[in-house]
Each structure stands twice: as structure tokens, then as C-alpha cells.
Scaffold this active site. Structure first.
Site, PDB file in Angstrom:
ATOM      1  N   SER A 150       4.136  17.999  30.238  1.00 54.35           N
ATOM      2  CA  SER A 150       5.066  19.038  29.814  1.00 54.35           C
ATOM      3  C   SER A 150       6.499  18.588  30.072  1.00 54.35           C
ATOM      4  O   SER A 150       6.891  18.427  31.218  1.00 54.35           O
ATOM      5  CB  SER A 150       4.769  20.336  30.566  1.00 54.35           C
TER       6      SER A 150
ATOM      7  N   SER B 274      -2.811  10.502  34.760  1.00 52.68           N
ATOM      8  CA  SER B 274      -3.209  11.165  36.006  1.00 52.68           C
ATOM      9  C   SER B 274      -4.615  11.748  35.941  1.00 52.68           C
ATOM     10  O   SER B 274      -5.103  12.273  36.938  1.00 52.68           O
ATOM     11  CB  SER B 274      -2.199  12.259  36.367  1.00 52.68           C
TER      12      SER B 274
ATOM     13  N   LYS C 291      -5.718  14.004  33.341  1.00 50.59           N
ATOM     14  CA  LYS C 291      -5.769  15.308  32.667  1.00 50.59           C
ATOM     15  C   LYS C 291      -6.840  15.345  31.582  1.00 50.59           C
ATOM     16  O   LYS C 291      -7.678  16.247  31.551  1.00 50.59           O
ATOM     17  CB  LYS C 291      -4.416  15.644  32.035  1.00 50.59           C
TER      18      LYS C 291
ATOM     19  N   LEU D 170       1.463  13.764  35.334  1.00 51.51           N
ATOM     20  CA  LEU D 170       2.059  12.551  34.784  1.00 51.51           C
ATOM     21  C   LEU D 170       1.062  11.812  33.895  1.00 51.51           C
ATOM     22  O   LEU D 170      -0.145  12.065  33.940  1.00 51.51           O
ATOM     23  CB  LEU D 170       2.536  11.645  35.926  1.00 51.51           C
ATOM     24  N   SER D 171       1.566  10.883  33.120  1.00 51.07           N
ATOM     25  CA  SER D 171       0.725  10.061  32.263  1.00 51.07           C
ATOM     26  C   SER D 171      -0.311   9.326  33.106  1.00 51.07           C
ATOM     27  O   SER D 171      -0.008   8.853  34.208  1.00 51.07           O
ATOM     28  CB  SER D 171       1.613   9.049  31.520  1.00 51.07           C
TER      29      SER D 171
END
Length: 162
Positions: free
Chosen positions: A114, A44, A46, A41-42
Site C-alpha cells: 500500500s 514479505s 503476502k 513490504l515486497s
């Protein structure tokens, strides 16, 4: 006539065979090319993990590169919005670029939401950014690459020390 993803817009496009093989590139670089797709999710973590893993791999002599969702939208995918169709095209383009980098022998770390986001059904690695700190998460990522033969001689504990 409506075209699907991957359809060529010209009949004059011919695939050119490269005289240097993927294996030869990987041998020259000293490691295998691979795409590690970080999804979540946004906000998070990444991008944070991808950037830190790239830094540590680079410091250890590996050819690595991050494809980040926001950065790609500034250039390659600057013509895309956030409609469902544009989000799918965004990921399709990134997948193609990541594939080219991996074929060139790079360790590619992608950081994307995604669409439509659903947790992967069978992920190869789960990194819980809500449980572990950045050092531990990056150590797990580099440990995964080492354990699966993508990098050689990497000490995950050394990766933890930054």
C-alpha cells in the site's frame, strides 16, 4: 475541469438497488463477507499467505477469493504504471472490487503493497512471516476469521494441517 477520485463522468449514472441483500447472500453462503487486507513490504509473504488461506477456506466450503497485486495488474489495472498517482489509483480500484466481492458474501484476501508503504497504525492482526512458518501464519488468519464470526465451525488446528 479536473475530477477527483469517485467523481462520476456522466450525469446519467444511477445507483441500482439490488433485490438481494448482503445479508441474504451471506445466509445462503453460510458465512459473512469480509475483506482481509494483507499488507507489507515486497517479498514479505503476502501472496503466499493469501493463496494458502484461500485454499484452506475453499477446502472447508467457504466462498473465498484472492486479489493479488501482480495478478490485478495483468487485467483490471493493466493501464496503470507505478507513479505515485497510479499506485493510489491501483489501490482505490482494488478496494472497490474487494468491497463488491465482500458484499456478494466472499471472504476476500488482498495482497498488496500500500503506497506510500507505512506499517498500519492499529492493525487488527499482525502475522510475522519472519518469525512463523506459513502453516502457523495461515492458522492465525483463519483463527482470526473464526474468532470474529466471519466463518463458523472452523478449527484453526485443522487449518494448520492443510
Amino acid at each position: 475541469m479536473e475530477r477527483g477520485v469517485g467523481d462520476l463522468r456522466s450525469d446519467n449514472v444511477v445507483w441500482q438497488t439490488d433485490p438481494v441483500s448482503r445479508e441474504e447472500r451471506e445466509e445462503r453462503r453460510g458465512h459473512r463477507g469480509v475483506v482481509l487486507w494483507l499488507t507489507g513490504l515486497s517479498a514479505s509473504g503476502k501472496s503466499t499467505l493469501a493463496m494458502e488461506a484461500e485454499k484452506r477456506l475453499f477446502e472447508q466450503g467457504y466462498f473465498s477469493y484472492v486479489l493479488d497485486g501482480d495478478n490485478v495488474r495483468h487485467g483490471l489495472n493493466g493501464d496503470l504504471g507505478f507513479s505515485p498517482e497510479d499506485r493510489v489509483e491501483n489501490i482505490r480500484r482494488v478496494g472497490e472490487v474487494a468491497k463488491l466481492f465482500a458484499e456478494a458474501g466472499a471472504i476476500v484476501l488482498t495482497a498488496f503493497i500500500s503506497p506510500p508503504y507505512e506499517p498500519p497504525s492499529d492493525p487488527e492482526l499482525i502475522v510475522e512471516t519472519n518469525v512463523h512458518d506459513v502453516d502457523e501464519c495461515v492458522g492465525r488468519i483463519i483463527g482470526y476469521l473464526s474468532d470474529h464470526g466471519y466463518v463458523r465451525g472452523v478449527d484453526p488446528l485443522r487449518a494448520l494441517s492443510g
